[in-house]
Scaffold this motif. Structure first.
Motif, mmCIF file in Angstrom:
data_model
loop_
_atom_site.group_PDB
_atom_site.id
_atom_site.type_symbol
_atom_site.label_atom_id
_atom_site.label_comp_id
_atom_site.label_asym_id
_atom_site.label_seq_id
_atom_site.Cartn_x
_atom_site.Cartn_y
_atom_site.Cartn_z
ATOM 1 N N ILE A 127 29.384 43.819 30.283
ATOM 2 C CA ILE A 127 29.994 44.771 31.213
ATOM 3 C C ILE A 127 30.769 43.949 32.233
ATOM 4 C CG2 ILE A 127 29.614 46.648 32.826
ATOM 5 C CD1 ILE A 127 26.861 45.723 30.468
ATOM 6 N N THR A 128 32.045 44.223 32.353
ATOM 7 C CA THR A 128 32.938 43.462 33.244
ATOM 8 C C THR A 128 33.460 44.393 34.335
ATOM 9 O OG1 THR A 128 33.603 42.112 31.362
ATOM 10 C CG2 THR A 128 34.947 41.965 33.362
ATOM 11 N N LEU A 129 33.348 43.969 35.583
ATOM 12 C CA LEU A 129 33.830 44.726 36.743
ATOM 13 C C LEU A 129 35.013 43.984 37.359
ATOM 14 C CD1 LEU A 129 33.168 47.203 38.573
ATOM 15 C CD2 LEU A 129 31.943 45.597 40.054
ATOM 16 N N TYR A 130 36.123 44.691 37.472
ATOM 17 C CA TYR A 130 37.349 44.122 38.049
ATOM 18 C C TYR A 130 37.585 44.751 39.414
ATOM 19 C CZ TYR A 130 38.243 42.770 33.208
ATOM 20 O OH TYR A 130 38.141 42.259 31.939
ATOM 21 N N SER A 131 38.076 43.950 40.351
ATOM 22 C CA SER A 131 38.498 44.464 41.655
ATOM 23 C C SER A 131 39.999 44.685 41.592
ATOM 24 C CB SER A 131 38.142 43.475 42.770
ATOM 25 O OG SER A 131 38.671 43.909 43.998
#
Length: 997
Positions: A843-847
């Protein structure tokens, strides 16, 4: 005033007090002193002292009394200073103090007279003198004059200290006294030896001293006196007279107390008599006992006569203490006796045993000597006679041969190793100690021995037998025998010869017949047991033996003629040189032919017919014949160890000399290979063939002029496995594309198997044509690894497998969501579980605010959600969930969401002009997507203005406002759909600028 520091002491005087003080600064002209009774204030004494005095004695006071003393000093200029103190005189010690036991061993009573004066009370301390331990510490009222101490140790010295108490002072008096001793108990007096007595008692701790007196009751004289300190519980009196009675008296002493104790009596052990002997007296069957008299005393002697080895008492005689012998009459003949002489003194005894002595024995009766049919032994027997044992003698012709001694209780004896057929004389006498009775005599013969090594032999003759034996060693006068036909038990003839004969020949007998010879040795009146020997005359061989083929593949018939004489049976032996096994059979004496069935085909056999009579045989000449051959059976064609080989095997059921193996291609009848193998070989490997091909095999057997073919067998060579096997996932479908290259040779097709990882189910299979090089395996489970195997197939055989493992592409997660739970620093991600398998989720979270990837989480294959924490407030984020299987991945779509913004802080308002307000604020963290400034009239609450500013704004000027009016202002931070506002702040615009100037 000036302090005098007045102090008081008594200097160990109970009726005086010494007053002392310090001279005041500047000196004093004199001192006045007044002593009054404390409490009543009555003046009892007064006095004065000069200017240089610092002390004063008050005398004639009452001991133990509290007084008030006032000291007054006259200073210069008629000034005075005074000080008042209290003091107490020491008490007087008690008078006439006493401590008495009153005859008690456990208590002491203290008594005293009161001393002069007063006292507060008494303290009594009682000490144990030996151990210096405090036993009691008692406080009493001032009126007490006695006290009882109980629970004390008997026979012990105590010290009492009585202290008279008055205030902090005391006066003491001491006294010593003993408790009465306790009487020792359980006095025992027992002998320790013939010259010592051991005295012991209990309860000796209650006396300081013990006094013992030992008295000889025979002479009434005191032998020993003894005084012992406390704690002694036993004593041994030495150097006393043996066998003497003594009296012991005991008394206890403690201080001035003496108590008489118990007494006891005891005897010392008497001394044993010496040199006790027992010997024969003048009269027959009499014995006399003698001994020497020992020192000391005794009451009498007890003489006991004991009989036999068990020393059973038979007679008791008491004689005086001065006697030294006694005689016993009328004893049993041949009996062992001993005597015990006991010296008796009181309850004690000292005994001595003599050595054994015997009375003279009598000879045994009922003597017999029996051979019992034995050639080497004689049994002697007799009736029991009293004595120690027996003396035996066996003689041959009046010469002694064997002498033996036996113990009492044995009434027979067997002589072994004697000469057969011999006359012996036996004598037996009774022995008792040093005495031997006159002998009893008897004679008898031993039995003769039978002939030894008797044999009966035909010596290879058909009509005679020879008997032989070894002559008897002794006692033989001749031999007698009888010849019998063993089977019919018919007597043939009798034989009698002298003792110097050792063989005889028996003639005119029947060939092949069994005979038995029985012989015995004769000596005097006795005949030895019979010895027998048996044998057959030699049989005659059969004639006319032939072997004929029955024209059947498995049989041969034998024929022969019977010769003269007896025959037990005929033995037929059929064998072949090519076979290790042979056929043996036996038939009755009246049979003259036999057929052998179940023989090996195509084999040459030899026949020998043997006549059996007992252990002897006579054989015919050999006859020979051949059986017909059979075709080979169970021909088998199997793949060889290599794909280019075939393994041919068969069973040699048909015999023959050799075999011819013919190989042809199955689709053609032409022979491509001939291989000859010798008989005995049952397998053959054919090499250099084409893998995966079908072949035909036929084997021809030959035995002599006969040839026969086997059934045709079909076989395959094993195909070669495919090469360069590969399997790759198809990204657009959950399937695997399998590719391979064909190997050299032939095949019928391919077989593939697909097995899911971790599954216990059977693998699925599919087939492909012989010219195929690829296949697509579809309908598989996403994200799953499979083991793919492939074989080349030819007939029933498969090649070695080729295996490869490959995985399908995993399914991407669906229904991905990113929600804000109402937090400025957290977001919540969830998704639906996709079909199939996977190793894990990434799971990758980008700002999106900073255009960077800020967090990556790896979760298990069963996870369906996760929470992101510590995020930047008021920022926009995007999340993507990827299913990972090995190196294969499938990602979801991206979804976005905002975190809640933080409300602005430090909101301030200012009015730089009459129609304007300046709004400024600060932010926490990065801030927000934008800021909204809301302004309204403070009085009515009606909105006045609404301004949207960028995310970097930190201030704003509100213009076109009414001068001198109060406004309410709030600033909202916004981030996507979320916002956070400051509290409303009010402020007034300025009045008109002209008025201000």
């Amino acid at each position: 005033g000036t302090l005098l520091n007045v102090s008081v002491s008594d200097h160990d005087w109970s009726d005086s007090l010494l007053l002392s003080w310090d001279e005041p600064e500047g000196g004093a002209k004199g001192y006045l002193l007044a002593l009054s009774s404390l409490g009543s204030g009555t003046l009892l004494q007064n006095g004065s002292a000069g200017p240089n005095a610092t002390s004063f004695w008050f005398r004639g006071l009452t001991p133990g009394t509290l007084y008030e003393i006032k000291v007054t000093a006259t200073l210069a200029c008629m000034d005075i200073t005074s000080q008042t103190i209290t003091a107490q005189t020491s008490p007087s010690a008690v008078r006439n103090l006493s401590l008495s036991s009153g005859g008690s061993s456990a208590s002491l009573r203290a008594a005293w007279a009161h001393g002069h004066g007063r006292r507060d009370g008494y303290r009594l301390a009682l000490w144990h003198s030996d151990s210096q331990t405090l036993v009691r510490n008692v406080s009493l009222l001032p009126s007490a004059s006695t006290f009882l101490f109980d629970g004390l140790l008997a026979g012990s010295e105590y010290a009492l200290k009585v202290s008279t108490l008055a205030g902090t002072s005391q006066a003491s008096t001491s006294v010593h006294q003993w408790t009465a001793p306790s009487i020792p108990t359980q006095l025992r007096l027992s002998p320790g030896s013939s010259t010592s007595l051991v005295a012991s008692w209990a309860g000796a701790a209650g006396a300081a001293w013990l006094h013992l007196e030992l008295r000889n009751l025979l002479t009434q004289k005191v032998s020993t006196t003894l005084s012992a300190r406390r704690g002694l519980t036993s004593y041994t009196f030495q150097h006393l007279h043996p066998g003497t009675q003594y009296w012991l008296g005991l008394s206890a002493t403690a201080g001035s107390h003496t108590v008489a104790g118990p007494n006891a009596t005891a005897w010392t052990y008497p001394l044993s008599p010496g040199n006790v002997t027992l010997s024969s007296a003048e009269e027959q069957n009499s014995l006399q006992a003698r001994w020497s008299i020992a020192g000391g005393q005794r009451d009498f002697y007890l003489v006991t006569l004991r009989e036999g080895e068990d020393s059973i008492p038979t007679r008791n005689i008491s004689v005086g203490g001065d006697n030294d012998h006694v005689t016993f009459h009328g004893l049993s003949p041949g009996q062992q006796y001993s005597v015990q002489v006991v010296a008796v003194a009181g309850p004690y005894r000292a005994s001595v045993h003599s050595t054994a002595a015997w009375t003279e024995p009598q000879a045994p009766s009922g003597v017999s000597l029996s051979s019992q049919g034995s050639p080497h032994s004689l049994l002697a027997s007799w009736e029991e006679a009293m004595g120690e044992g027996y003396l035996l003698a066996l003689g041959l012709a009046e010469h002694p041969v064997k002498n033996s001694s036996l113990l009492r209780g044995v009434t027979s004896f067997t002589y072994e190793g004697l000469h057969p057929g011999t006359l012996y004389t036996f004598e037996v006498s009774t022995v008792a100690g040093p005495y031997t009775s006159s002998p009893r005599c008897i004679s008898n013969w031993t039995y003769p021995l039978p002939p030894e090594q008797l044999t009966l032999s035909n010596g290879g003759h058909s009509t005679s037998l020879q008997a032989s034996w070894r002559a008897a060693s002794s006692g033989s006068t001749g031999y007698t025998g009888t010849l019998w036909e063993t089977k019919s038990q018919v007597q043939v003839r009798n034989v009698t010869v002298g003792n110097d004969w050792t063989n005889v020949t028996l003639e005119a007998l029947v060939p092949g017949r069994q005979y038995t010879l029985e012989m015995a040795t004769v000596a005097g009146p006795y005949r030895s047991p019979v010895r027998s020997a048996t044998d057959w005359t030699y049989p005659l061989a059969p004639a006319g033996v032939t072997l004929t083929n029955t024209r059947r593949p498995m049989g041969l018939s034998a024929f022969w003629d019977k010769a003269a004489g007896d025959v037990d049976q005929f033995h037929l032996q059929l064998y072949s040189k090519s076979h290790a096994a042979q056929r043996n059979t036996s038939v009755g004496p009246n049979t003259h032919n036999f057929t052998f069935l179940g023989l090996s085909p195509g084999t040459q056999y030899f026949l020998k017919v043997t006549v059996l009579a007992g252990p002897y045989r006579s054989s015919s000449h050999f006859a020979t014949e051949w059986t017909y051959p059979l075709s080979l059976a169970n021909v088998s064609v199997q793949p060889g160890r290599k794909p280019q080989e075939l393994h041919v095997s068969w069973v040699e059921s048909g015999g023959g000399r050799d075999h011819l193996v013919q190989l042809s291609v199955a689709e053609s009848l032409s022979v491509i290979r001939n291989v000859s193998v010798p008989r005995g070989v049952t397998q053959l490997d054919l090499e250099g063939l084409v893998p995966g091909s079908r072949y035909r095999v036929e084997i021809i057997s030959q035995a002599g002029p006969h040839r026969i073919s086997s059934q045709t067998a079909i076989g395959y060579t094993v195909p070669l496995p495919p090469r360069s096997l590969s399997a790759s996932p198809i990204s657009t479908a959950w399937a695997l594309a399998v590719h391979w290259e064909a190997a050299p040779g032939h095949r019928d097709g391919y077989l593939l198997s697909v097995l899911q990882e971790g599954s216990s189910a059977a693998p699925s299979t599919l087939e492909a044509g012989k010219d195929s090089t690829n296949v697509t395996v579809s309908h598989l489970e996403p994200g799953t690894c499979y083991l793919v195997g492939i074989w080349a197939v030819a007939g029933p055989y498969r090649s070695l497998p080729e295996n490869i493992t490959s995985c399908t592409v995993p399914a991407a997660p669906t229904n991905l969501s990113l929600t804000n739970p109402g937090s400025s620093s957290e977001l919540y991600t969830s998704w639906n579980k996709p079909p199939g398998r996977r190793d894990h989720y990434r799971i990758t979270l980008y700002s999106l605010s900073t255009q960077s990837r800020i967090q990556v989480q790896t979760l298990s294959a069963d996870a369906l959600n996760c929470t992101w924490t510590h995020l930047e407030a008021g920022s926009k984020f995007a999340v993507q969930v990827t299913a990972v299987k090995g190196s294969l991945e499938a990602s979801s779509i991206n979804v976005t969401q905002w975190t809640y913004p933080l409300a602005p802080v430090n909101l301030t308002l200012g009015s730089p002009a009459a129609s304007a307000l300046v709004v400024s604020w600060a932010v926490m963290g990065r801030g927000a997507e934008s800021f909204v400034v809301d302004v309204g009239a403070a009085a009515s609450g009606a909105p006045v203005g609404h301004t949207v500013l960028g995310g970097h704004a930190r201030s704003h000027i509100l213009r076109s406002l009414s001068p001198g009016t109060r406004y309410s202002v709030a600033v909202r931070a916004t981030a996507g759909p979320f916002h956070a506002s400051t509290p409303n702040l009010t402020h007034c615009t300025r009045e008109c600028d002209a008025l201000l100037t």
